[in-house]
Design a protein around this motif. Structure first.
Motif, short mmCIF file in Angstrom:
data_model
loop_
_atom_site.label_atom_id
_atom_site.label_comp_id
_atom_site.label_asym_id
_atom_site.label_seq_id
_atom_site.Cartn_x
_atom_site.Cartn_y
_atom_site.Cartn_z
N GLN A 11 -5.33 -9.11 -8.72
CA GLN A 11 -5.17 -10.14 -7.68
C GLN A 11 -3.70 -10.51 -7.49
N ALA A 12 -2.95 -10.62 -8.59
CA ALA A 12 -1.52 -10.99 -8.50
C ALA A 12 -0.73 -9.91 -7.77
N ILE A 13 -1.05 -8.64 -8.06
CA ILE A 13 -0.31 -7.54 -7.42
C ILE A 13 -0.70 -7.42 -5.94
N LYS A 14 -1.97 -7.64 -5.64
CA LYS A 14 -2.41 -7.61 -4.23
C LYS A 14 -1.66 -8.68 -3.42
N LYS A 15 -1.50 -9.85 -4.02
CA LYS A 15 -0.81 -10.95 -3.34
C LYS A 15 0.67 -10.57 -3.10
N LEU A 22 -6.46 -1.57 -0.31
CA LEU A 22 -5.43 -1.52 -1.35
C LEU A 22 -6.10 -1.31 -2.71
N THR A 23 -5.65 -0.28 -3.41
CA THR A 23 -6.12 -0.03 -4.77
C THR A 23 -4.96 -0.21 -5.72
N VAL A 24 -5.17 -0.98 -6.78
CA VAL A 24 -4.10 -1.23 -7.76
C VAL A 24 -4.40 -0.46 -9.04
N ALA A 50 0.43 0.16 -6.24
CA ALA A 50 -0.57 -0.29 -5.27
C ALA A 50 -0.53 0.68 -4.10
N ASP A 51 -1.68 1.30 -3.81
CA ASP A 51 -1.75 2.31 -2.75
C ASP A 51 -2.63 1.79 -1.63
N VAL A 82 -7.19 7.97 -6.21
CA VAL A 82 -7.67 6.85 -5.37
C VAL A 82 -8.99 7.23 -4.71
N GLU A 83 -9.09 8.47 -4.25
CA GLU A 83 -10.34 8.92 -3.61
C GLU A 83 -11.49 8.95 -4.62
N ALA A 84 -11.18 9.37 -5.85
CA ALA A 84 -12.23 9.40 -6.88
C ALA A 84 -12.77 7.99 -7.13
N ALA A 85 -11.89 7.00 -7.11
CA ALA A 85 -12.30 5.62 -7.39
C ALA A 85 -13.00 4.96 -6.21
N THR A 86 -12.58 5.30 -5.00
CA THR A 86 -13.00 4.51 -3.84
C THR A 86 -13.73 5.28 -2.73
N ASP A 87 -13.70 6.62 -2.81
CA ASP A 87 -14.22 7.48 -1.73
C ASP A 87 -13.36 7.39 -0.46
N ILE A 88 -12.19 6.80 -0.55
CA ILE A 88 -11.27 6.75 0.60
C ILE A 88 -10.18 7.80 0.42
N ASN A 89 -10.11 8.74 1.37
CA ASN A 89 -9.05 9.75 1.34
C ASN A 89 -7.86 9.19 2.13
N LEU A 90 -6.81 8.78 1.40
CA LEU A 90 -5.66 8.12 2.03
C LEU A 90 -5.03 8.98 3.12
N TRP A 91 -4.90 10.28 2.86
CA TRP A 91 -4.28 11.17 3.86
C TRP A 91 -5.11 11.22 5.15
N ALA A 92 -6.41 11.43 5.01
CA ALA A 92 -7.28 11.57 6.19
C ALA A 92 -7.34 10.27 6.98
N GLU A 93 -7.43 9.14 6.27
CA GLU A 93 -7.51 7.85 6.98
C GLU A 93 -6.19 7.48 7.63
N TRP A 94 -5.07 7.82 6.97
CA TRP A 94 -3.75 7.60 7.58
C TRP A 94 -3.65 8.36 8.91
N ALA A 95 -4.15 9.59 8.93
CA ALA A 95 -4.12 10.39 10.17
C ALA A 95 -4.94 9.71 11.27
N LYS A 96 -6.09 9.15 10.88
CA LYS A 96 -6.94 8.46 11.88
C LYS A 96 -6.26 7.20 12.40
N ILE A 97 -5.49 6.53 11.52
CA ILE A 97 -4.73 5.35 11.95
C ILE A 97 -3.67 5.75 12.97
N GLU A 98 -2.93 6.83 12.67
CA GLU A 98 -1.89 7.31 13.61
C GLU A 98 -2.51 7.70 14.95
N ASP A 99 -3.67 8.33 14.88
CA ASP A 99 -4.39 8.74 16.08
C ASP A 99 -4.80 7.52 16.91
#
Length: 405
Positions: free
Chosen positions: A247-251, A215-217, A203-204, A298-315
Motif C-alpha cells: 500500500q505504501a509503495i502504491k501510494k 500496478l503490481t508491487v 512497481a510495474d 507479472v503475468e504469472a501473478a496477475t494474468d495481465i500481459n504488460l506488453w500486450a495491454e500497453w499496445a492496446k492502450i497505444e491503439d
C-alpha cells in the motif's frame, strides 16, 4: 479487426517487445520497427511487422540526425500516427522524433524524467517525495558541501544508464574525488547519492489518460545492483496483496506518476525501504515494461500481459477510444535467473507444477514460478537458486548480459 488501421513506428535497440508488436498488429494497425543492424538475426515476430528498418550502432550510438532523415523519408508516403519506445535507451530517440515531426505523445522534457536520474530526483524532491540525499557533479563547492554533510557511503550513478551498470560505490570524500577526477568531463553525466541499505522493490504498472489502471508491487530478493557488480542469482517475487509495504509503495508510485506527468503506457519504478528508518524512498522510474523477464513474472501473478495491454492502450489513444483492462487475478509469482555456463542449459530437472515459464535466452538459466501460495513461491525460489548456483551459474562479465533489459 479494424481495417482503417493506424501506423505505428516502434523503436527498439534491444531484442524485446514481440508481444507488444503482435498485439498492435492484431488491433488492425500497420507496424513499423526500427532496430539495430546487429539484431537482424533476432527472432522478431516478422509476420506481425509490416516493415523493419535497421540502424547502424547499438544503444546510445545511433546517429539521431540519420534516424530523423530516415523517418522523414518514410513519412513522405506513410502517415505515422504514433511513435513508441520499447526500451529505456529508445526514450530519447522517440521524444526527439516526436518533437521534430510534431507527432503526439511524450515530449523531450517529460521524457527526461523517465531517463535522467538527476531530473528524476529533482522532480521527486520538488513534489515532496522521499529521495536519498543527492548532488549533481557540476560544482566543486556543492560536492564538498554534500560530502561534508551527508553521511557516507555514497554511490556515483550515471544519469542515464538503463540498469545498475556503471554504478560506483564510494566510502569517503577522498575516494569520491578520486573517482570524480577519473571521470574528467564525463562527470556532468553522473550524480552522487547516499547509499541506503534496504530492501529494493519494483512497481510495474499501466496508465491510461492519467489514471493508474494496474500496478503490481514486487521485491527484489537479490538486487540488480548486487548482480551487476558481483554476479549471482537474480530473484524477485510479488508482495502480499494488501500488505502495508504494498500500500505504501502504491501510494508513492501514484505521486511519482502525477509529478512526472506520465499520462498513458507502461511504467517500471523502483523504491527502497531503508533498514535504518523504515521509510520508502524513490530510486528511479522508466516509461517501459520492466526488463529481466519481469513481464512474465507479472503475468504469472496477475494474468495481465504488460506488453500486450500497453499496445492496446497505444491503439486506443490513437483511435480516440476507451481502453478496458482485463480482469486481473491475484496469484503469487517469482523469478529466478542467472548467467549460465551452458549456451542452452537443460532445465528439465526443474519440473515442479509451479513452473510457469522458462527463460529462452542463450547463456541464461531462468524460471518463472506461480502458485496461490506466496510461501510456496518463496520456498521454491530459494531451492532453485541453490540448484542453479551449484549446477549452472557463471559470473561472466559480458556487458550485454549485465544489463538485464
Amino acid at each position: 479487426m479494424e481495417t482503417s488501421g493506424n501506423t505505428f513506428l516502434c523503436i527498439s535497440n534491444y531484442f524485446k517487445g514481440n508481444a507488444f508488436l503482435i498485439s498492435l498488429k492484431k488491433q488492425g494497425n500497420r507496424v513499423f520497427l526500427v532496430t539495430s543492424e546487429k539484431l537482424k538475426d533476432s527472432a522478431w515476430a516478422y509476420e506481425y511487422i509490416d516493415e523493419v528498418f535497421y540502424m547502424p550502432g547499438q544503444d546510445l550510438d545511433w546517429d539521431l540526425e540519420l534516424l530523423l532523415k530516415g523517418v522523414g523519408g518514410l513519412m513522405k508516403e506513410n502517415k505515422i500516427d504514433a511513435i513508441v519506445a520499447l526500451d529505456d535507451y529508445d526514450v530519447e530517440k522517440a521524444t526527439f522524433l516526436r518533437e521534430n515531426l510534431r507527432i503526439p505523445g511524450m515530449g523531450q522534457t517529460t521524457g527526461r524524467y523517465f531517463r535522467d536520474k538527476l531530473a528524476m530526483r529533482i522532480k521527486a524532491q520538488d513534489a515532496g517525495i522521499n529521495v536519498p540525499p543527492f548532488s549533481p557533479l557540476f560544482n566543486d563547492e556543492d560536492i564538498n558541501q554534500y560530502a561534508d554533510h551527508v553521511k557516507a557511503p555514497w554511490v556515483l550513478k550515471p544519469r542515464s544508464e538503463a540498469s545498475a551498470h556503471g554504478i560506483i560505490k564510494v566510502h569517503d570524500k577522498e575516494e569520491l574525488w578520486k573517482h570524480i577526477h577519473e571521470l574528467g568531463d564525463n562527470r556532468l553525466h553522473y550524480l552522487v547519492e547516499q547509499f541506503k541499505p534496504g530492501d529494493v522493490y519494483h512497481a510495474d504498472g499501466l496508465m491510461f489518460n492519467g489514471k493508474s489502471l494496474f500496478l503490481t508491487v514486487s521485491k527484489y530478493l537479490a538486487t540488480p545492483m548486487e548482480i551487476s557488480q558481483g554476479g549471482g542469482i537474480f530473484r524477485s517475487a510479488n508482495l502480499e496483496y494488501g500488505s502495508e509495504d504494498e500500500q505504501a509503495i502504491k501510494k508513492s508510485n501514484k505521486a511519482i506518476m502525477k509529478a512526472f506527468g506520465l499520462q498513458s503506457g507502461a511504467s517500471h519504478t523502483e523504491f527502497i525501504k531503508c533498514h535504518e528508518d523504515g521509510k520508502i524512498y524513490f530510486l528511479e522510474t522508466s516509461s517501459r515494461v520492466g526488463g529481466a523477464h519481469l513481464a512474465e513474472m507479472v503475468e504469472a501473478a496477475t494474468d495481465i500481459n504488460l506488453w500486450a495491454e500497453w499496445a492496446k492502450i497505444e491503439d486506443a489513444l490513437v483511435k480516440g477510444k476507451e481502453y478496458k483492462l482485463p480482469k486481473a487475478s491475484k496469484q503469487y509469482a517469482g523469478i529466478v535467473l542467472t548467467l549460465s555456463k551452458y549456451e542452452k542449459p537443460d532445465l528439465s530437472g526443474f519440473d515442479d507444477p509451479e513452473v510457469y515459464f522458462r527463460v529462452p535466452l542463450d547463456y541464461h538459466a531462468g524460471l518463472v514460478l506461480r502458485s496461490k501460495s506466496r510461501d510456496r513461491v518463496s520456498k521454491l525460489l530459494d531451492e532453485y537458486a541453490d540448484r542453479l548456483a551449484r549446477d549452472f551459474s557463471t559470473t561472466a562479465a559480458a556487458p550485454e548480459v549485465k544489463k538485464f533489459h
